[in-house]
Structure formats: structure tokens, C-alpha cells
Design a protein around this motif. Structure first.
Motif, PDB file in Angstrom:
ATOM      1  N   GLU A 268       0.790  -0.856   0.114  1.00 48.07           N
ATOM      2  CA  GLU A 268      -0.081  -0.051   0.076  1.00 48.07           C
ATOM      3  C   GLU A 268       0.920   1.197   0.134  1.00 48.07           C
ATOM      4  O   GLU A 268       0.563   2.391  -0.694  1.00 48.07           O
ATOM      5  N   GLN A 269       1.906   1.329   1.026  1.00 52.49           N
ATOM      6  CA  GLN A 269       2.980   2.527   1.245  1.00 52.49           C
ATOM      7  C   GLN A 269       3.449   2.677  -0.744  1.00 52.49           C
ATOM      8  O   GLN A 269       3.449   3.726  -1.083  1.00 52.49           O
ATOM      9  N   LEU A 270       3.596   1.284  -1.010  1.00 54.03           N
ATOM     10  CA  LEU A 270       4.584   0.943  -2.638  1.00 54.03           C
ATOM     11  C   LEU A 270       3.733   1.792  -3.961  1.00 54.03           C
ATOM     12  O   LEU A 270       3.852   3.109  -4.471  1.00 54.03           O
ATOM     13  N   LYS A 271       2.367   1.395  -3.624  1.00 49.23           N
ATOM     14  CA  LYS A 271       1.232   1.924  -4.378  1.00 49.23           C
ATOM     15  C   LYS A 271       1.680   3.501  -4.112  1.00 49.23           C
ATOM     16  O   LYS A 271       1.147   4.476  -5.196  1.00 49.23           O
TER      17      LYS A 271
ATOM     18  N   ALA B 273       3.309   6.220  -2.802  1.00 52.34           N
ATOM     19  CA  ALA B 273       4.629   6.432  -3.685  1.00 52.34           C
ATOM     20  C   ALA B 273       4.087   6.676  -5.173  1.00 52.34           C
ATOM     21  O   ALA B 273       4.878   7.641  -5.671  1.00 52.34           O
ATOM     22  N   CYS B 274       3.645   6.048  -5.635  1.00 50.15           N
ATOM     23  CA  CYS B 274       3.268   5.725  -7.690  1.00 50.15           C
ATOM     24  C   CYS B 274       2.265   6.531  -7.678  1.00 50.15           C
ATOM     25  O   CYS B 274       1.713   5.461  -8.643  1.00 50.15           O
ATOM     26  N   ARG B 275       1.550   7.036  -7.144  1.00 47.09           N
ATOM     27  CA  ARG B 275       0.155   6.901  -7.059  1.00 47.09           C
ATOM     28  C   ARG B 275      -0.098   7.284  -8.487  1.00 47.09           C
ATOM     29  O   ARG B 275      -0.626   7.445  -9.101  1.00 47.09           O
ATOM     30  N   GLU B 276       0.704   8.506  -8.543  1.00 42.99           N
ATOM     31  CA  GLU B 276       0.167   9.462  -9.995  1.00 42.99           C
ATOM     32  C   GLU B 276       0.686   8.474 -11.513  1.00 42.99           C
ATOM     33  O   GLU B 276       0.672   8.842 -12.757  1.00 42.99           O
ATOM     34  N   ASP B 277       1.491   7.469 -11.351  1.00 40.62           N
ATOM     35  CA  ASP B 277       1.670   6.935 -12.328  1.00 40.62           C
ATOM     36  C   ASP B 277       0.641   5.421 -12.685  1.00 40.62           C
ATOM     37  O   ASP B 277       1.075   4.565 -13.384  1.00 40.62           O
ATOM     38  N   ILE B 278      -0.228   5.271 -11.192  1.00 36.62           N
ATOM     39  CA  ILE B 278      -0.961   3.870 -11.981  1.00 36.62           C
ATOM     40  C   ILE B 278      -2.527   4.631 -12.266  1.00 36.62           C
ATOM     41  O   ILE B 278      -2.954   5.537 -11.557  1.00 36.62           O
TER      42      ILE B 278
ATOM     43  N   HIS C  31       4.415  -9.471  -7.066  1.00 32.59           N
ATOM     44  CA  HIS C  31       4.196  -9.384  -7.897  1.00 32.59           C
ATOM     45  C   HIS C  31       3.719  -9.126  -8.838  1.00 32.59           C
ATOM     46  O   HIS C  31       3.998  -8.773  -9.988  1.00 32.59           O
ATOM     47  N   HIS C  32       2.187  -8.744  -8.331  1.00 37.18           N
ATOM     48  CA  HIS C  32       1.494  -8.076  -9.468  1.00 37.18           C
ATOM     49  C   HIS C  32       1.857  -6.003  -9.384  1.00 37.18           C
ATOM     50  O   HIS C  32       2.365  -6.115 -10.656  1.00 37.18           O
ATOM     51  N   TRP C  33       2.761  -5.631  -8.802  1.00 41.87           N
ATOM     52  CA  TRP C  33       2.743  -4.049  -8.590  1.00 41.87           C
ATOM     53  C   TRP C  33       4.250  -4.517  -9.564  1.00 41.87           C
ATOM     54  O   TRP C  33       4.412  -3.184 -10.568  1.00 41.87           O
TER      55      TRP C  33
END
Length: 130
Positions: free
Chosen positions: A21-24, A26-31, A43-45
């Protein structure tokens, strides 16, 4: 390519649900909106990042940045080790080509590594009672 897959496997095994959740975040503008929910494991990330050209065996700078801002120096160190040992890119080359955020990676490597014999402070034995 086997070393790269092995690296991703090792990294994924060290990513908890809370970490993810923290990694997602951190890159939320790219998702893209709506796709974040489909990323349920490390693995999905990594698969998502590969599909969106943010990650491949020769380009690890994006995850280095994400691990740094997510405060995961252990994962960052594994990526730096892969880069220097498998890809044979020295720290000087990395700085010269600006492929990585090596100043921060150096900082984390020094924190995690084990001290050498010369660096260990030797204490004198306690005084003997008279």
C-alpha cells in the motif's frame, strides 16, 4: 534474465500487504485510476511496472526511487547489489550516466553492511576486584 527474475522474486517476498500500500501510494501518479485495486501483491506490482515501462532488467532506477521514498533501504540495497554485481555497473558509472540515485543508495549500503574487524570497537576487560 534469470538473475533479474530472481531479484524480483526476492523483493516480492519481502513486501508485505502494508508495504505494498505504501509503495502504491508512492507511485500513485503513475497508476491509472481503477488499476490500483488490481495490484494485490508485490508480484502484481512488478508486473504492472514492467507493462508500463517503468521497470526492466536494465532499468531499475524507478523502483530504487520508490524504495527510497518508502523508506525500504533493505530493498534498495538489494537492487543496488544487482546493478553492481549482475549488470557490472560500478558506482562511478552509475553517477556518470545518472542511471540511479546512487548518493542515497551509498548511504543505505553503509547503514546495512556489517562492520569490518578494524571498525569494531574493542572494549578493555573490566578491572579485577582487589
Amino acid at each position: 534474465m534469470a538473475e533479474y527474475r530472481s531479484l524480483l522474486e526476492e523483493l516480492a517476498q519481502n513486501i508485505t500487504a502494508e508495504d505494498l500500500e505504501q509503495l502504491k501510494s508512492a507511485c500513485r501518479e503513475d497508476i491509472p485510476s481503477g488499476e490500483g485495486d488490481a495490484i494485490a501483491t508485490g508480484h502484481h506490482w512488478f508486473a504492472f511496472l514492467e507493462r508500463h515501462s517503468k521497470l526492466d532488467r536494465d532499468n531499475l532506477s524507478y523502483i530504487e526511487h520508490i524504495f527510497e521514498i518508502s523508506r525500504r533501504p533493505d530493498l534498495l540495497t538489494k537492487v543496488v547489489q544487482y546493478r553492481t554485481q549482475v549488470l557490472k555497473i560500478s558506482e562511478e558509472d552509475e553517477v556518470d550516466t545518472k542511471l540511479t540515485r546512487i548518493p542515497s543508495a551509498k548511504k543505505y549500503k553503509d547503514i546495512i553492511r556489517q562492520p569490518s574487524e578494524e571498525e569494531i570497537i574493542k572494549l578493555a576487560p573490566p578491572p579485577k576486584k582487589a
